[in-house]
Design an enzyme around this catalytic site. Structure first.
Site, mmCIF file in Angstrom:
data_model
loop_
_atom_site.group_PDB
_atom_site.id
_atom_site.type_symbol
_atom_site.label_atom_id
_atom_site.label_comp_id
_atom_site.label_asym_id
_atom_site.label_seq_id
_atom_site.Cartn_x
_atom_site.Cartn_y
_atom_site.Cartn_z
ATOM 1 C CD GLU A 155 -3.084 -0.489 0.044
ATOM 2 O OE1 GLU A 155 -3.125 -0.204 -1.165
ATOM 3 O OE2 GLU A 155 -3.652 -1.485 0.526
ATOM 4 N N GLY B 286 -12.318 2.968 -1.791
ATOM 5 C CA GLY B 286 -10.990 2.370 -1.887
ATOM 6 C C GLY B 286 -10.976 1.115 -2.735
ATOM 7 C CG LEU B 287 -13.628 -1.546 -2.835
ATOM 8 C CD1 LEU B 287 -14.996 -2.211 -2.741
ATOM 9 C CD2 LEU B 287 -12.532 -2.528 -2.411
ATOM 10 C CB SER C 201 -15.609 3.239 -8.334
ATOM 11 O OG SER C 201 -15.421 4.404 -7.576
ATOM 12 C CG ASP D 152 -6.123 2.211 -7.705
ATOM 13 O OD1 ASP D 152 -5.487 1.377 -7.046
ATOM 14 O OD2 ASP D 152 -6.549 3.280 -7.237
ATOM 15 C CE1 TYR E 83 -2.777 7.538 -3.101
ATOM 16 C CE2 TYR E 83 -2.137 9.299 -4.588
ATOM 17 C CZ TYR E 83 -2.147 7.966 -4.253
ATOM 18 O OH TYR E 83 -1.510 7.064 -5.061
HETATM 19 C C1 GLA Z 1 -5.003 4.653 -4.322
HETATM 20 C C2 GLA Z 1 -4.172 5.035 -5.535
HETATM 21 C C3 GLA Z 1 -3.154 3.943 -5.873
HETATM 22 C C4 GLA Z 1 -2.338 3.554 -4.648
HETATM 23 C C5 GLA Z 1 -3.247 3.297 -3.446
HETATM 24 C C6 GLA Z 1 -2.489 3.069 -2.169
HETATM 25 O O1 GLA Z 1 -5.799 3.533 -4.594
HETATM 26 O O2 GLA Z 1 -5.006 5.265 -6.652
HETATM 27 O O3 GLA Z 1 -2.328 4.377 -6.924
HETATM 28 O O4 GLA Z 1 -1.372 4.528 -4.356
HETATM 29 O O5 GLA Z 1 -4.143 4.369 -3.220
HETATM 30 O O6 GLA Z 1 -1.741 1.897 -2.232
#
Ligand code: GLA
Length: 430
Positions: free
Chosen positions: A78, A167-168, A170, A215, A265
């Site tokens: 992560e 956090g999935l 979308s 992602d 972030y």
């Molecule tokens: C989000 C970001 C990814 C990654 C995760 C954390 O999902 O889009 O690129 O950095 O957070 O692992």
């Protein structure tokens, strides 16, 4: 007409001063299409919905196409992707689908089936972002154009089973679905990894989220029944078998709205880059935190502030845990996987500081249930979901424990999804 997000929030209200917690949580990542129940995702239901809303589809049923793009869970690794480290995501069977008819008029018009929200743009005049779900589509068109990929207009309907702002991924799923729908030839006739990089560019440069590649990679390159290990520096990837004969992947949603996700972030990423830059000033061989070893950490502590140091320590230790998880899975050592996921969660809480009290509560509860082999938060953090590797005969006990304890501890309603690992984005057969 007032622009509305697919979740029904007025998009205009999302524009706000940086740092406005409530407003930011409704903007950008939060303003994605609302999830539908899975019956709405069948080919027949999607065709019928498109025919009902689009005369061109009714006039030419044979021209209807359906693309799908999955969300993802990250099993471990992560906040390592933008530090050029290792990640281990799996594409999951919660996904976004677009049924559409291609057109020759360069106009893109999509309806969210969950809300009836209709959004449109012109491929020859895409314009700036609107802070609405269509940005992920328009941004993908912008990035495809920049990459020289030929596109056509379309009229379509969009259906999603992915919970938004959870956090999935979308947003990545919407980008990949859009890329497959917009490209004149399937997938732009380029490798899925290249398509993922184009979609990442859409999110970085058009939507304004400085995300890594994970992602979009997972949504583009998922493998049925497997997780996929990506080395974010070499961009080499390979499937990793999961013990799915005996165990399953269980995603648990905290039920909490993520807030300040984008600014926090981007701040975490800047702190990682600051730590890497401080080291690079002394040692030009350091290009990113991927090049930092545990032995270098005392030097990092001397060079940067406490927050940057702890961000760096998380990334360095997390890369090690990904490699160890791969070995533990190969050896069938699920006790070790459980210890590694617990250490990842603790590091994300204490060093990276992205774990909300709700995520912590879900992991604590899961950890007390016999048969839960491993549990941790997944994705960017700040709310969202946990991922659990659970013995098949322990899933009900996990559901019961979460239902019994989580609402009283947090006042929130959790949602439990048992998910399968699926293939990356593409046309839906049939
Ligand atoms: C989000 C970001 C990814 C990654 C995760 C954390 O999902 O889009 O690129 O950095 O957070 O692992």
């Amino acid at each position: 007409m007032t622009a509305r997000s697919a979740a029904g929030q007025p998009v205009g209200a999302a524009r706000g001063a940086p740092g406005d917690r409530r407003r930011e949580s409704r903007s950008k990542r939060a303003s994605r299409p609302a999830p539908a129940d899975s019956a709405a995702l069948t080919s027949d239901a999607m065709r019928a919905a498109l025919v009902a809303s689009e005369p061109r589809a009714a006039a030419d049923l044979g021209a209807i196409r359906i693309v799908r793009a999955p969300g993802r869970v990250n099993l471990i690794g992560e906040h390592t992707d933008y530090n050029l480290g290792l990640v281990l995501p799996a594409a999951i069977d919660l996904e976004i689908r677009i049924a559409f008819v291609p057109t020759d008029d360069r106009r893109v018009e999509l309806v969210s089936s969950a809300t009836g929200d209709r959004a449109r743009f012109d491929l020859d005049a895409i314009g700036p972002r609107r802070r609405a779900w269509i940005d992920y589509v328009a941004g993908t068109a912008w990035a495809l154009a920049e990459a020289g990929i030929a596109m056509r207009g379309l009229r379509g309907i969009l259906v999603s089973s992915l919970p938004t702002a959870s956090g999935l991924s979308s947003s990545a799923a919407l980008e990949l679905a859009a890329a497959w729908a917009l490209a004149d030839t399937p997938g732009g006739n380029i490798p899925p990894l290249s398509l993922a990089r184009i979609c990442q560019r859409a999110e970085n440069a058009y939507v304004g989220v400085n995300c890594g590649l994970m992602d979009q990679f997972a949504s583009a390159c998922g493998v049925t029944g497997d997780a996929v290990l990506l080395d974010c520096r070499s961009l080499e990837f390979r499937p990793v078998a999961l013990p799915l004969a005996t165990h399953c992947l269980v995603v648990i949603h905290t039920g909490s709205t993520r807030s300040l996700t984008t600014s926090q972030y981007n701040l975490r990423r800047a702190q990682c880059e600051a730590a890497a830059a401080a080291l690079a000033a002394e040692n030009p061989a350091i290009e990113s935190l991927r090049d930092v070893t545990p032995a270098m950490l005392p030097r990092v502590r001397a060079l940067v502030g406490d927050a940057e140091f702890r961000r760096c320590r998380h990334v360095v230790s997390e890369n090690g845990r990904v490699a160890e998880t791969i070995d533990a899975l190969a050896a069938g050592d699920l006790d070790a996987v459980g210890r590694l996921w617990a250490a990842s969660h603790a590091s994300l809480r204490d060093d990276f500081e992205v774990v909300s009290p709700e995520l912590d509560a879900l992991v604590e509860i899961a950890t007390t249930v016999p048969g839960v082999a491993a549990a941790r938060m997944t994705g960017a953090g700040f709310g969202g979901c946990t991922i659990n590797l659970v013995a098949r005969d322990a899933v009900d006990a996990l559901r019961d424990a979460v239902a019994a304890e989580y609402p009283t501890r947090t006042g929130l309603a959790p949602r439990v999804y048992v998910v399968d690992a699926v293939a990356g984005a593409g046309f839906l057969a049939g």
